[in-house]
Design an enzyme around this catalytic site. Structure first.
Site, PDB file in Angstrom:
ATOM      1  N   GLY A  38      12.256 -12.106  22.089  1.00  0.00           N
ATOM      2  CA  GLY A  38      11.764 -13.353  22.674  1.00  0.00           C
ATOM      3  C   GLY A  38      10.246 -13.457  22.740  1.00  0.00           C
ATOM      4  N   CYS A  71       3.051  -0.668  20.010  1.00  0.00           N
ATOM      5  CA  CYS A  71       3.905   0.295  20.692  1.00  0.00           C
ATOM      6  C   CYS A  71       3.455   1.722  20.465  1.00  0.00           C
ATOM      7  CB  CYS A  71       5.341   0.164  20.221  1.00  0.00           C
ATOM      8  SG  CYS A  71       5.967  -1.480  20.471  1.00  0.00           S
TER       9      CYS A  71
END
Lengths: 382, 403
Positions: free
Chosen positions: A199, A322
């Protein structure tokens, strides 16, 4: 401020936040409750599911809500593995996957699974004949990302899907976290069995995501509990986040239709500008996704350049967000060029709809200036 | 190069004699409706066939929609081109590359209606066949059983190319058989019964029995969702929602438990028949399948059917559950039907309903109760909705902005 780190996360659309606020305060019922408030929440949930299914041209019953890309990838890979039992123990993936795919696969090796990592070539793409050669009797899963998060290379998903159609026992998982809303992919045409979407990469909120599971494909759940999402993903649904996600996806896909050319122009401008710059090597393929340009300044550590740009109000990233805290070497760039000076000095620029050519011009000028300045210092250091 | 028209072949209609025109008109109306938002398309018809002229529209979405229309036996995309061998070759290759099904073998069949055309059929076959073989990989000629028989028709005004035959939905045109009332529960069977009736040309309206507070909003929504699926066939479906609580409570109170199911069904029939009368329909349709549950044994149906002489159509009567589920899956109603909400049939089910109820007995038990006024009340309080496809979730205005 110039925000050019949209592959790490995107800023939620204001309309999306509005939806989230409204649902979370006015329709707070638990969708599993039998009373009227619950029914209302459940209606919102099924309307969101239907809208997303329509946007992806699949069935509502094939859409499962997750907490994001990492969960989606883990659920797809481990869930598929666990539902296989002993029928297959071999997974094929690529050398440039996101850690949530790579490490999920890696974790299975403890249980006796074997993983084959396909190499990528100069343009960051796999060769489908490598995949064909790697397929074995006991291969049950092929997991290949659509758009690479670091350099924006686009994998030949449709071609892979065509090949795998001849192997009905092999599931095909696609990590489409970076491609969604930027590069078109028809799940049906590509015979995709499992597909992950996040999302917050399409201007939705963090903590929301979608896993597409083609009708008839079995995955075992990672979480057990209240049997929500037809048992595949227990846990009370994040209704507000999900409604917001369905809106974000609609707006993003609409933007893709309307502003794709503009995005491409900005990319081409950055790509060409960087290519001509002294001391700079462009790592992204020219034919890659329209929103990612990755480059290296060999000899100059990524982080130095990143902070220098930050001091000018420009936000970019080094490798993928990340992993940027852990190590400084870009796995993807290393897999493409096998050159450590190049993969230690990587900067990723990632844009989105709403970014302007003017911003690209400023960024390019800033890079030019910084590289020239730092090179002087570096020469002294040599 | 583009496909410029689609040939539609009639199925069963072509066996009709004097009534054919009515059937064709119904089908034409249905096709017009389903193509109404595709720009440029024009529909023409003659005794044997219909033609959709595409006028630049893409053929694939048109074919997708035509495939679902009842009364169509098969369809084929076609290209009209000038009488030039080079153009014919190019068009043939285009045709081959744009079929819906994969083609591995082919043959060419030329019909030369205009004998003045400078090449004879053999020459045309060879020229086009050779061109196709040269420009494709792995394609073979098979004159006995080809995947694609490419028909080349040379006429005075133009050359026509066609060949791929796509199966249509069959059946009879929508609405050509009049109107029937479908007793729609939330189960797997009744939507399938509705679909099969529509396939035989019936215009279908749904009747649903609703028993609040024993059944929830969700079971009502489920029926609306199911009607929404069936509405995809012709654009909308009327749903009559009958408040049934009072009648069910009275049955519980007055009828011995093992006969309550039989009486419930009889009363549903009577209510449905009254609504049928009001709507000027001519049949009731149910999803019954012989022996599936206690109310569907032969003895039960004999006892239940006594209350009406309206034809009751039971399209599923001889089908096995697995066959029904297969159709429900194709219709996309299975998932919806499988949602686990109570409906009016499950809440009041007796522990051991009679599988062989007797007419005399049920009449005797019912003779002590006056159901007539309650039936009238239920009919007059019936809520009527028009459900549109895809609009199953009626987003209220406040909610609309959320998406």
């Amino acid at each position: 401020m110039i925000y050019f780190d949209n592959s790490a996360t995107t800023k939620p659309y204001p309309e999306v936040i509005e939806s989230f606020m409204k649902v979370t305060s006015d329709y707070f019922g638990n969708p599993s409750s039998l009373h009227g408030l619950g029914v209302q929440s459940e209606k919102l949930l099924s309307a969101a599911r239907k809208q997303i299914a329509d946007l992806l041209k699949v069935k509502s019953s094939e859409i499962y809500f997750t907490s994001g890309g990492t969960e989606g990838n883990n659920l797809a890979i481990k869930g598929a593995a666990h539902s296989q039992g002993n029928r297959g123990k071999h997974i094929i993936t690529t050398a440039i996957e996101h850690p949530s795919v790579e490490d999920a696969c890696q974790s299975l090796t403890k249980m006796g699974y074997e993983i084959t990592y396909l190499p990528v070539y100069e343009f960051g793409q796999i060769d489908v004949t490598d995949l064909k050669d790697a397929l074995r009797e006991d291969t049950f899963l092929v997991s290949i990302m659509h758009v690479n998060n670091e350099v924006g290379s686009i994998q030949p998903i449709v071609e892979v899907g065509k090949l795998l159609k001849q192997y009905p026992n092999v599931l095909f998982h696609v990590d489409n976290v970076q491609g969604t809303g930027k590069v078109t992919l028809s799940l049906r045409d590509a015979n995709v069995d499992l597909c992950t979407i996040s999302g917050h990469k399409v201007h939705g909120l963090k903590g929301t995501g979608i896993l597409y599971v083609r009708e008839g494909v079995r995955v075992d759940p990672l979480f057990h509990g209240g049997n929500q999402e037809t048992k595949i993903r227990s846990g009370t649904e994040n209704v507000a986040g999900i409604v917001a996600l369905s809106k974000a996806l609609r707006i993003s896909m609409n933007n893709q239709l309307m502003y794709h050319d503009k995005l491409q122009q900005i990319k081409t401008y950055l790509y060409k500008g960087l290519k001509e710059m002294d001391g700079v090597l462009v790592n992204s393929p020219e034919e890659g996704a329209p929103h990612i340009v990755n480059f290296s300044v060999p000899g100059l550590k990524s982080e130095v350049l990143l902070h220098a740009l930050e001091s000018e109000g420009i936000y970019v990233s080094t490798t993928s967000a990340c992993s940027s805290k852990k190590r400084t070497i870009s796995k993807t760039v290393d897999a493409m060029f096998h050159n450590s000076a190049r993969s230690e000095s990587v900067i990723r620029i990632s844009t989105t709809y709403g970014n302007e050519m003017e911003e690209a011009k400023q960024v390019l000028a800033a890079i030019q200036k910084i590289v020239a300045n730092l090179e002087k210092i570096m020469r002294v250091a040599k | 190069m583009k496909f410029d028209h689609i040939i539609i072949r009639y199925g069963e209609i072509s066996t009709k004699k004097r009534n054919r025109k009515g059937f064709v008109e119904k089908m034409k109306a249905h096709i017009r409706w389903s193509l109404k938002d595709i720009e440029g398309v024009v529909l023409t018809a003659n005794r044997e066939r219909m033609y959709v002229l595409l006028n630049g529209a893409d053929h694939k979405p048109v074919i997708d929609r035509l495939k679902g229309i009842f009364g169509i036996q098969s369809l084929s995309p076609a290209i009209k081109i000038e009488r030039d061998l080079e153009v014919m070759k190019t068009a043939a290759l285009y045709y081959l590359n744009h079929t819906l099904e994969e083609v591995n073998t082919f043959k060419i069949t030329t019909k030369r209606a205009d004998k003045d055309f400078p090449y004879n059929t053999d020459e045309i076959n060879r020229a086009i066949g050779g061109h196709l073989l040269r420009n494709t990989e792995d394609l073979k000629v098979d004159v006995k059983n080809p995947d694609l028989n490419l028909l080349v028709e040379v006429r005075r005004e133009a050359v026509y190319l066609t060949g791929e035959i796509i199966q249509g939905a069959g059946g009879l045109p929508f609405g050509s058989s009049g109107k029937g009332m479908l007793m729609l529960s939330g189960g797997i069977d009744s939507p399938v019964a509705g679909f099969l009736s529509m396939k035989r040309g019936l215009d279908v309206e749904a009747i649903h029995f609703y028993s609040p507070p024993f059944t929830s909003e969700r079971s009502r929504q489920k029926v609306i969702d199911l009607a929404g699926k069936l509405a995809e066939i012709n654009g909308s479906m009327k749903v009559h929602i009958v408040p049934f609580t009072e009648i069910q409570l009275l049955i519980q109170k007055q009828i011995p438990e093992n006969y309550s199911m039989t009486t419930t069904r009889r009363l549903m029939m009577r209510v449905a028949d009254r609504i049928r009368e009001k709507e000027e329909a001519m049949a009731l349709i149910t999803g019954e399948s012989l022996g599936q549950v206690a109310s569907q044994t032969m003895s039960s149906m004999f006892a239940i059917n006594e209350v009406t002489n309206t034809p009751i159509l039971r399209p599923l009567i001889t089908m096995d559950k697995t066959e029904i589920i297969k159709i429900a899956r194709e219709l996309d109603t299975f998932e919806i039907s499988n949602l686990p909400y109570e409906d009016c049939c499950t809440v009041f089910t007796p522990a051991s309903p009679k599988t062989k109820p007797k007419r005399e007995k049920v009449n005797y038990y019912e003779s002590f109760v006056d159901f007539d006024s309650l039936i009238e009340k239920a009919v007059s309080e019936t809520e009527v909705l028009t459900v549109k496809p895809g609009q199953t979730f009626d987003k209220e205005e406040a909610m609309e902005d959320l998406f």
